[in-house]
Design a protein around this motif. Structure first.
Motif, PDB file in Angstrom:
ATOM      1  N   LEU A  28       0.849  -1.189   0.000  1.00  0.00           N
ATOM      2  CA  LEU A  28       0.000   0.000   0.000  1.00  0.00           C
ATOM      3  C   LEU A  28       0.883   1.236   0.000  1.00  0.00           C
ATOM      4  N   ASP A  29       0.444   2.291  -0.689  1.00  0.00           N
ATOM      5  CA  ASP A  29       1.188   3.546  -0.593  1.00  0.00           C
ATOM      6  C   ASP A  29       0.868   4.185   0.762  1.00  0.00           C
ATOM      7  N   PRO A  30       1.511   5.291   1.128  1.00  0.00           N
ATOM      8  CA  PRO A  30       1.294   5.867   2.463  1.00  0.00           C
ATOM      9  C   PRO A  30      -0.167   6.209   2.781  1.00  0.00           C
ATOM     10  N   ALA A  31      -0.987   6.444   1.754  1.00  0.00           N
ATOM     11  CA  ALA A  31      -2.398   6.766   1.974  1.00  0.00           C
ATOM     12  C   ALA A  31      -3.301   5.536   1.851  1.00  0.00           C
ATOM     13  N   GLY A  32      -2.713   4.355   1.711  1.00  0.00           N
ATOM     14  CA  GLY A  32      -3.493   3.120   1.673  1.00  0.00           C
ATOM     15  C   GLY A  32      -3.914   2.668   0.286  1.00  0.00           C
ATOM     16  N   TRP A  33      -3.508   3.376  -0.749  1.00  0.00           N
ATOM     17  CA  TRP A  33      -3.897   3.029  -2.105  1.00  0.00           C
ATOM     18  C   TRP A  33      -2.983   1.943  -2.685  1.00  0.00           C
ATOM     19  N   VAL A  34      -3.557   1.143  -3.583  1.00  0.00           N
ATOM     20  CA  VAL A  34      -2.806   0.158  -4.351  1.00  0.00           C
ATOM     21  C   VAL A  34      -3.378   0.169  -5.772  1.00  0.00           C
ATOM     22  N   ASP A  35      -2.558  -0.139  -6.738  1.00  0.00           N
ATOM     23  CA  ASP A  35      -3.004  -0.198  -8.118  1.00  0.00           C
ATOM     24  C   ASP A  35      -4.078  -1.279  -8.259  1.00  0.00           C
ATOM     25  N   LEU A  36      -5.183  -0.938  -8.891  1.00  0.00           N
ATOM     26  CA  LEU A  36      -6.290  -1.874  -9.060  1.00  0.00           C
ATOM     27  C   LEU A  36      -5.846  -3.128  -9.830  1.00  0.00           C
ATOM     28  N   ASP A  37      -5.005  -2.954 -10.834  1.00  0.00           N
ATOM     29  CA  ASP A  37      -4.494  -4.114 -11.582  1.00  0.00           C
ATOM     30  C   ASP A  37      -3.726  -5.058 -10.662  1.00  0.00           C
ATOM     31  N   ASP A  38      -2.924  -4.498  -9.754  1.00  0.00           N
ATOM     32  CA  ASP A  38      -2.151  -5.325  -8.821  1.00  0.00           C
ATOM     33  C   ASP A  38      -3.072  -6.114  -7.894  1.00  0.00           C
ATOM     34  N   LEU A  39      -4.149  -5.473  -7.410  1.00  0.00           N
ATOM     35  CA  LEU A  39      -5.098  -6.179  -6.541  1.00  0.00           C
ATOM     36  C   LEU A  39      -5.779  -7.313  -7.303  1.00  0.00           C
ATOM     37  N   VAL A  40      -6.218  -7.037  -8.509  1.00  0.00           N
ATOM     38  CA  VAL A  40      -6.889  -8.058  -9.320  1.00  0.00           C
ATOM     39  C   VAL A  40      -5.960  -9.262  -9.525  1.00  0.00           C
ATOM     40  N   ARG A  41      -4.706  -8.999  -9.867  1.00  0.00           N
ATOM     41  CA  ARG A  41      -3.737 -10.103 -10.051  1.00  0.00           C
ATOM     42  C   ARG A  41      -3.512 -10.852  -8.737  1.00  0.00           C
ATOM     43  N   ALA A  42      -3.320 -10.115  -7.658  1.00  0.00           N
ATOM     44  CA  ALA A  42      -3.010 -10.741  -6.367  1.00  0.00           C
ATOM     45  C   ALA A  42      -4.149 -11.631  -5.876  1.00  0.00           C
ATOM     46  N   LEU A  43      -5.385 -11.216  -6.123  1.00  0.00           N
ATOM     47  CA  LEU A  43      -6.536 -11.991  -5.658  1.00  0.00           C
ATOM     48  C   LEU A  43      -7.045 -12.982  -6.708  1.00  0.00           C
ATOM     49  N   ARG A  44      -6.377 -12.990  -7.859  1.00  0.00           N
ATOM     50  CA  ARG A  44      -6.743 -13.905  -8.951  1.00  0.00           C
ATOM     51  C   ARG A  44      -8.239 -13.793  -9.283  1.00  0.00           C
ATOM     52  N   THR A  45      -8.648 -12.557  -9.541  1.00  0.00           N
ATOM     53  CA  THR A  45     -10.045 -12.292  -9.868  1.00  0.00           C
ATOM     54  C   THR A  45     -10.076 -11.386 -11.092  1.00  0.00           C
ATOM     55  N   THR A  46     -11.190 -10.721 -11.316  1.00  0.00           N
ATOM     56  CA  THR A  46     -11.321  -9.833 -12.468  1.00  0.00           C
ATOM     57  C   THR A  46     -11.663  -8.417 -12.017  1.00  0.00           C
ATOM     58  N   HIS A  47     -11.405  -7.468 -12.907  1.00  0.00           N
ATOM     59  CA  HIS A  47     -11.784  -6.083 -12.618  1.00  0.00           C
ATOM     60  C   HIS A  47     -13.290  -5.973 -12.392  1.00  0.00           C
ATOM     61  N   ASP A  48     -14.066  -6.683 -13.205  1.00  0.00           N
ATOM     62  CA  ASP A  48     -15.517  -6.616 -13.072  1.00  0.00           C
ATOM     63  C   ASP A  48     -15.984  -7.095 -11.707  1.00  0.00           C
ATOM     64  N   ARG A  49     -15.374  -8.164 -11.207  1.00  0.00           N
ATOM     65  CA  ARG A  49     -15.778  -8.680  -9.890  1.00  0.00           C
ATOM     66  C   ARG A  49     -15.414  -7.692  -8.778  1.00  0.00           C
ATOM     67  N   VAL A  50     -14.226  -7.124  -8.851  1.00  0.00           N
ATOM     68  CA  VAL A  50     -13.819  -6.147  -7.846  1.00  0.00           C
ATOM     69  C   VAL A  50     -14.749  -4.933  -7.892  1.00  0.00           C
ATOM     70  N   ARG A  51     -15.033  -4.441  -9.080  1.00  0.00           N
ATOM     71  CA  ARG A  51     -15.918  -3.273  -9.210  1.00  0.00           C
ATOM     72  C   ARG A  51     -17.330  -3.589  -8.723  1.00  0.00           C
ATOM     73  N   GLU A  52     -17.777  -4.829  -8.917  1.00  0.00           N
ATOM     74  CA  GLU A  52     -19.097  -5.225  -8.418  1.00  0.00           C
ATOM     75  C   GLU A  52     -19.124  -5.196  -6.887  1.00  0.00           C
ATOM     76  N   VAL A  53     -18.066  -5.694  -6.262  1.00  0.00           N
ATOM     77  CA  VAL A  53     -17.986  -5.645  -4.798  1.00  0.00           C
ATOM     78  C   VAL A  53     -17.992  -4.193  -4.320  1.00  0.00           C
ATOM     79  N   VAL A  54     -17.192  -3.352  -4.966  1.00  0.00           N
ATOM     80  CA  VAL A  54     -17.123  -1.937  -4.580  1.00  0.00           C
ATOM     81  C   VAL A  54     -18.495  -1.292  -4.705  1.00  0.00           C
ATOM     82  N   ALA A  55     -19.179  -1.537  -5.805  1.00  0.00           N
ATOM     83  CA  ALA A  55     -20.472  -0.903  -6.065  1.00  0.00           C
ATOM     84  C   ALA A  55     -21.583  -1.393  -5.144  1.00  0.00           C
TER      85      ALA A  55
END
Length: 180
Positions: A28-55
């Motif tokens: 995480l950067d100092p403000a807690g942010w991480v690149d969305l692509d990195d999260l998707v790769r790390a969790l072995r999921t898709t952008h659509d699934r992550v965005r669905e959870v967020v929404a």
């Protein structure tokens, strides 16, 4: 995505964006942010699934901005969310369980492993928070009086009020709850 899958992914996202990013190779950067692509790769999921959870997350736990994602609050790892200070309403609420009341009566509300105490603007939200660990007890926090006495409050993007601690003198237990 089915609800069970969404809950499972939301919990994984919370864990790795709030508590243990290193377990999946995230930084995480100092403000807690991480690149969305990195999260998707790390969790072995898709952008659509992550965005669905967020929404669809009922508590709006996550924020997405400019290709990055972070948890809105609740971190146990060191981050600076740079949240604005704000004057709270006269009363805020905290959901807990009866077993925690003796310590709360003695010490007030403490952040425990988190950076701040989390408070809700409504009793409904406090009930939902407290019910995660059993039958909920809702405490009233004299937030306006605390603020007037010099205590700082901040508010997250999803409406959660944060303060370093709530001394016992600012807490009230409504009479209509059944607890020891």
């Amino acid at each position: 995505m089915q609800e069970k899958e969404m809950i499972r992914l939301s919990k994984r996202m919370s864990r790795h964006l709030r508590h243990a990013p290193q377990e999946v190779g995230l930084t995480l950067d100092p403000a807690g942010w991480v690149d969305l692509d990195d999260l998707v790769r790390a969790l072995r999921t898709t952008h659509d699934r992550v965005r669905e959870v967020v929404a669809h997350n009922d508590k709006q736990r996550f924020a997405v901005e400019g290709g990055r994602i972070r948890a809105s609050q609740g971190h146990t790892v060191q981050v600076d969310l740079d949240l604005p200070t704000a004057e709270p309403p006269a009363v805020l609420y905290h959901g807990t369980v009866a077993a925690a009341l003796p310590d709360i009566r003695r010490d007030g509300l403490r952040p425990m492993r988190r950076h701040d105490v989390h408070l809700s603007a409504t009793t409904d939200t406090a009930i939902r928070v407290g019910s995660r660990r059993g039958k909920p007890v809702v405490l009233e926090v004299a937030a306006g009086r605390m603020h007037a006495d010099g205590h700082e409050f901040r508010i997250s993007a999803n409406g959660v009020w944060l303060t370093p601690a709530v001394p016992p003198a600012y807490l009230r237990e409504p009479d209509n709850q059944n607890h020891p």
